[in-house]
Scaffold this motif. Structure first.
Motif, PDB file in Angstrom:
ATOM      1  N   LYS A  43       7.269   2.807  22.674  1.00  0.00           N
ATOM      2  CA  LYS A  43       6.089   2.242  23.326  1.00  0.00           C
ATOM      3  C   LYS A  43       6.203   2.186  24.832  1.00  0.00           C
ATOM      4  O   LYS A  43       5.299   1.674  25.510  1.00  0.00           O
ATOM      5  CB  LYS A  43       5.812   0.831  22.780  1.00  0.00           C
ATOM      6  N   ALA A  92       9.178   9.421  10.651  1.00  0.00           N
ATOM      7  CA  ALA A  92      10.217   9.839  11.608  1.00  0.00           C
ATOM      8  C   ALA A  92      11.265  10.756  10.974  1.00  0.00           C
ATOM      9  O   ALA A  92      12.216  11.152  11.637  1.00  0.00           O
ATOM     10  CB  ALA A  92      10.892   8.620  12.202  1.00  0.00           C
ATOM     11  N   SER A 142      12.615   0.772   3.187  1.00  0.00           N
ATOM     12  CA  SER A 142      12.354   1.046   4.600  1.00  0.00           C
ATOM     13  C   SER A 142      13.606   0.731   5.410  1.00  0.00           C
ATOM     14  O   SER A 142      14.490   0.013   4.944  1.00  0.00           O
ATOM     15  CB  SER A 142      11.193   0.188   5.098  1.00  0.00           C
ATOM     16  N   ASP A 143      13.659   1.259   6.612  1.00  0.00           N
ATOM     17  CA  ASP A 143      14.687   0.829   7.561  1.00  0.00           C
ATOM     18  C   ASP A 143      14.292  -0.554   8.067  1.00  0.00           C
ATOM     19  O   ASP A 143      13.096  -0.850   8.170  1.00  0.00           O
ATOM     20  CB  ASP A 143      14.738   1.776   8.772  1.00  0.00           C
ATOM     21  N   SER A 147       3.678  11.725   9.470  1.00  0.00           N
ATOM     22  CA  SER A 147       3.880  10.783  10.584  1.00  0.00           C
ATOM     23  C   SER A 147       5.255  10.128  10.500  1.00  0.00           C
ATOM     24  O   SER A 147       5.706   9.495  11.455  1.00  0.00           O
ATOM     25  CB  SER A 147       2.786   9.716  10.599  1.00  0.00           C
ATOM     26  N   ILE A 196      10.204  -1.654  13.325  1.00  0.00           N
ATOM     27  CA  ILE A 196       9.704  -0.782  12.247  1.00  0.00           C
ATOM     28  C   ILE A 196       8.453  -1.419  11.604  1.00  0.00           C
ATOM     29  O   ILE A 196       8.459  -2.616  11.302  1.00  0.00           O
ATOM     30  CB  ILE A 196      10.818  -0.650  11.169  1.00  0.00           C
ATOM     31  N   PRO A 197       7.383  -0.646  11.372  1.00  0.00           N
ATOM     32  CA  PRO A 197       6.157  -1.220  10.801  1.00  0.00           C
ATOM     33  C   PRO A 197       6.236  -1.620   9.328  1.00  0.00           C
ATOM     34  O   PRO A 197       5.605  -2.600   8.928  1.00  0.00           O
ATOM     35  CB  PRO A 197       5.117  -0.101  10.964  1.00  0.00           C
ATOM     36  N   THR A 198       6.946  -0.854   8.499  1.00  0.00           N
ATOM     37  CA  THR A 198       6.963  -1.178   7.068  1.00  0.00           C
ATOM     38  C   THR A 198       7.818  -2.414   6.849  1.00  0.00           C
ATOM     39  O   THR A 198       9.016  -2.399   7.130  1.00  0.00           O
ATOM     40  CB  THR A 198       7.523   0.001   6.243  1.00  0.00           C
ATOM     41  N   LYS A 217       9.500  -0.202  19.303  1.00  0.00           N
ATOM     42  CA  LYS A 217       8.955  -1.406  18.658  1.00  0.00           C
ATOM     43  C   LYS A 217       9.654  -1.612  17.308  1.00  0.00           C
ATOM     44  O   LYS A 217      10.296  -0.682  16.792  1.00  0.00           O
ATOM     45  CB  LYS A 217       7.443  -1.254  18.465  1.00  0.00           C
ATOM     46  N   ALA A 233       7.464   5.264  17.157  1.00  0.00           N
ATOM     47  CA  ALA A 233       7.661   3.835  17.431  1.00  0.00           C
ATOM     48  C   ALA A 233       8.072   3.520  18.870  1.00  0.00           C
ATOM     49  O   ALA A 233       8.324   2.364  19.197  1.00  0.00           O
ATOM     50  CB  ALA A 233       8.658   3.205  16.454  1.00  0.00           C
ATOM     51  N   HIS A 241       1.714   1.428  11.403  1.00  0.00           N
ATOM     52  CA  HIS A 241       2.027   2.835  11.084  1.00  0.00           C
ATOM     53  C   HIS A 241       0.785   3.696  11.323  1.00  0.00           C
ATOM     54  O   HIS A 241      -0.266   3.190  11.734  1.00  0.00           O
ATOM     55  CB  HIS A 241       2.551   2.956   9.648  1.00  0.00           C
TER      56      HIS A 241
HETATM   57  C1  LIG Z   1      14.692   7.070  13.457  1.00  0.00           C
HETATM   58  C2  LIG Z   1      13.434   6.361  13.057  1.00  0.00           C
HETATM   59  C3  LIG Z   1      13.335   5.798  11.793  1.00  0.00           C
HETATM   60  C4  LIG Z   1      12.174   5.134  11.392  1.00  0.00           C
HETATM   61  N1  LIG Z   1      12.119   4.576  10.143  1.00  0.00           N
HETATM   62  C5  LIG Z   1      11.001   3.930   9.756  1.00  0.00           C
HETATM   63  C6  LIG Z   1      10.919   3.322   8.449  1.00  0.00           C
HETATM   64  O1  LIG Z   1      11.867   3.350   7.663  1.00  0.00           O
HETATM   65  N2  LIG Z   1       9.758   2.707   8.123  1.00  0.00           N
HETATM   66  C7  LIG Z   1       8.680   2.657   8.972  1.00  0.00           C
HETATM   67  O2  LIG Z   1       7.661   2.099   8.624  1.00  0.00           O
HETATM   68  N3  LIG Z   1       8.747   3.209  10.208  1.00  0.00           N
HETATM   69  C8  LIG Z   1       9.865   3.850  10.619  1.00  0.00           C
HETATM   70  N4  LIG Z   1       9.905   4.398  11.874  1.00  0.00           N
HETATM   71  C9  LIG Z   1       8.759   4.232  12.784  1.00  0.00           C
HETATM   72  C10 LIG Z   1       7.503   5.005  12.374  1.00  0.00           C
HETATM   73  O3  LIG Z   1       7.797   6.366  12.141  1.00  0.00           O
HETATM   74  C11 LIG Z   1       6.425   4.871  13.450  1.00  0.00           C
HETATM   75  O4  LIG Z   1       6.211   3.541  13.768  1.00  0.00           O
HETATM   76  C12 LIG Z   1       5.127   5.524  12.963  1.00  0.00           C
HETATM   77  O5  LIG Z   1       5.287   6.927  12.986  1.00  0.00           O
HETATM   78  C13 LIG Z   1       3.873   5.140  13.764  1.00  0.00           C
HETATM   79  O6  LIG Z   1       3.915   5.651  15.051  1.00  0.00           O
HETATM   80  P1  LIG Z   1       3.984   4.734  16.379  1.00  0.00           P
HETATM   81  O7  LIG Z   1       4.812   3.558  16.021  1.00  0.00           O
HETATM   82  O8  LIG Z   1       4.633   5.612  17.396  1.00  0.00           O
HETATM   83  O9  LIG Z   1       2.603   4.338  16.747  1.00  0.00           O
HETATM   84  C14 LIG Z   1      11.069   5.048  12.297  1.00  0.00           C
HETATM   85  C15 LIG Z   1      11.177   5.608  13.587  1.00  0.00           C
HETATM   86  C16 LIG Z   1      12.349   6.241  13.976  1.00  0.00           C
HETATM   87  C17 LIG Z   1      12.447   6.831  15.354  1.00  0.00           C
END
Ligand SMILES: Cc1cc2nc3c(=O)[nH]c(=O)nc-3n(C[C@H](O)[C@H](O)[C@H](O)COP(=O)(O)O)c2cc1C
Ligand SMILES: C=C(O[C@@H]1CC(C(=O)O)=C[C@@H](OP(=O)(O)O)[C@H]1O)C(=O)O
Length: 389
Positions: free
Chosen positions: A255, A134, A339-340, A132, A314-316, A312, A253, A111
């Motif tokens: 890439k 989404a 988290s998702d 940051s 989901i990070p969490t 990629k 997310a 993240h």
């Molecule tokens: C629709 C959507 C939902 C997302 N939900 C989560 C979430 O629940 N938990 C999480 O850690 N990341 C979630 N992400 C991803 C993070 O927002 C993203 O990985 C983070 O902003 C870091 O940026 P990067 O992965 O582009 O480097 C989601 C992304 C999208 C497009």
């Protein structure tokens, strides 16, 4: 056309101000709400999506259901804010020792937490994650809904679907028309055209969730009806395919992005890559194939635009990876609240929106910016000239 977005994930609302939408475009809140609802669906989302029911308020730029040519402001409320009023309040805290001052000092791998904290000098990583998140894609979809309205008025249609999820690949992705693609993906919990793999994709999401893990995937956006010659080869920042790639890469997310056969072009000889040119009196110049995905020289070819993006996982993670607490410098394995586990289906709607935005913006900039009637006439004239060229 341009737009800004503002708002924190758990703050009171999200806002976008859109500038440069031509006058004379029919636009009502439901046009936008439909798209917001599409982004909220999809198997694998966390509890937050049960709290939110995204609805737009149009607070400027539209009168009696028609755009004025002035900036359009759209607002979406965060229903979850009621649970976060103390933590997210804008006023200074009266009690310095209040529990809500508890800071987040444990960055999640993958993240924006750590880099954002170092960059902006935040000891509390909530100051990073709030923006940051989404959650911001809500208002990007709202702006995209306006772009889709512009495109529809100009005879351009957009569709999107999920091609791959957690290693499960869709094979049968044929469709007769974008209407059919939209109908089929709307009833699919993973927005996939291939009924045979839909269930396996859902199982992959469930398994990831059970294991405390997450999965990513590949989405595809298709656009039909774009006139030839939109964008330009004359300068790097006029290349419309480059703008689409940047738009896809800007989604949280994401890439990677590819247009047409994309990376596959590296594995084929030129004779099996380039699309032969044909001409007939009715349709003018077309191509026998569409490996280029609707672009040559940074300009549209008039063939359907095909753009893909890779998301990629989901990070969490409920099954946490190791990280370092920035206060104690100790290694920890974090537990999380919610988290998702997969947001690829939702992200396919975001991808449609950002692609629609770039294309609508390019059309408006190229064919006259003030009102829809002039733009429509200019496009008809351009199409006629291109047909007999
Ligand atoms: C629709 C959507 C939902 C997302 N939900 C989560 C979430 O629940 N938990 C999480 O850690 N990341 C979630 N992400 C991803 C993070 O927002 C993203 O990985 C983070 O902003 C870091 O940026 P990067 O992965 O582009 O480097 C989601 C992304 C999208 C497009
Ligand atoms: C709120 C949305 O997505 C969020 C994106 C997100 C992240 O870190 O990107 C983290 C989660 O937020 P929360 O911790 O509040 O559950 C998602 O729910 C949304 O898509 O509307």
């Amino acid at each position: 056309m341009r737009y800004l977005t503002a708002g924190e994930s758990h703050g009171p609302q999200l806002t976008t101000i859109i500038e440069g939408v031509p006058a004379g475009l029919p636009l009502v809140a439901d046009d936008i709400n439909e798209e917001l609802a599409r982004r909220q669906k999809g198997h694998g989302r966390g509890r937050r999506m049960q709290i939110e029911k995204d609805q737009v308020q149009i607070v400027s730029g539209v009168r009696h259901g028609v755009t004025l040519g002035s900036p359009i402001t759209l607002v979406v409320e965060n229903k979850d804010f009621t649970h976060w009023t103390k933590i997210m309040g804008a006023e200074p805290l009266e009690d310095e020792n209040a529990e809500v001052k508890r800071v987040i000092s444990r960055p999640r791998p993958g993240h924006a937490d750590l880099n954002g904290a170092i960059k902006y000098n935040h000891r509390d990583m909530r100051n990073v994650l709030e923006r940051s998140s989404a959650r911001e894609t809500t208002v990007r979809v709202a702006a995209g809904a306006v772009a889709k309205k512009v495109l529809k008025e100009l005879g351009v249609e957009v569709g999107g679907h999920v091609l791959e999820l957690g290693g499960v690949v869709a094979e049968n992705t044929t469709y007769e028309s974008l209407d059919e693609l939209r109908e089929k993906t709307e009833i699919s919990p993973v927005r996939c055209l291939d009924k045979n793999v839909e269930k396996t994709m859902m199982e992959a999401i469930d398994t990831a969730k059970e294991n405390g893990d997450s999965i990513g995937g590949v989405v595809e956006v298709i656009v039909e009806g774009m006139p030839v010659g939109v964008g330009s080869y004359t300068h790097y920042d006029n290349k419309l395919d480059a703008k689409l790639a940047a738009a896809i890469m800007s989604i949280n997310a994401f890439k990677g992005a590819e247009i047409g056969i994309g990376f596959e072009a590296a594995r084929r000889p030129g004779s099996e890559v380039h699309d032969e040119i044909v001409w007939d009196i009715e349709r003018g110049y077309t191509r026998r194939t569409n490996n280029a995905g609707g672009f040559e020289g940074g300009m549209t070819t008039g063939m359907p635009i095909v753009v893909r993006g890779v998301m990629k996982p989901i990070p969490t993670l409920y099954k946490p990876l190791n990280s370092v607490d920035i206060e104690t410098k100790e290694v920890f394995a974090a537990s999380i609240e919610r988290s998702d586990s997969c947001a690829v289906p939702a992200a396919s709607v975001v991808a449609e929106s950002v692609v629609a935005w770039e294309l609508a913006s390019a059309l408006v900039n190229q064919f006259g910016q003030d009102n829809m009637d002039v733009i429509k006439k200019n496009i008809v004239q351009h199409q006629e000239r291109a047909r007999v060229f």
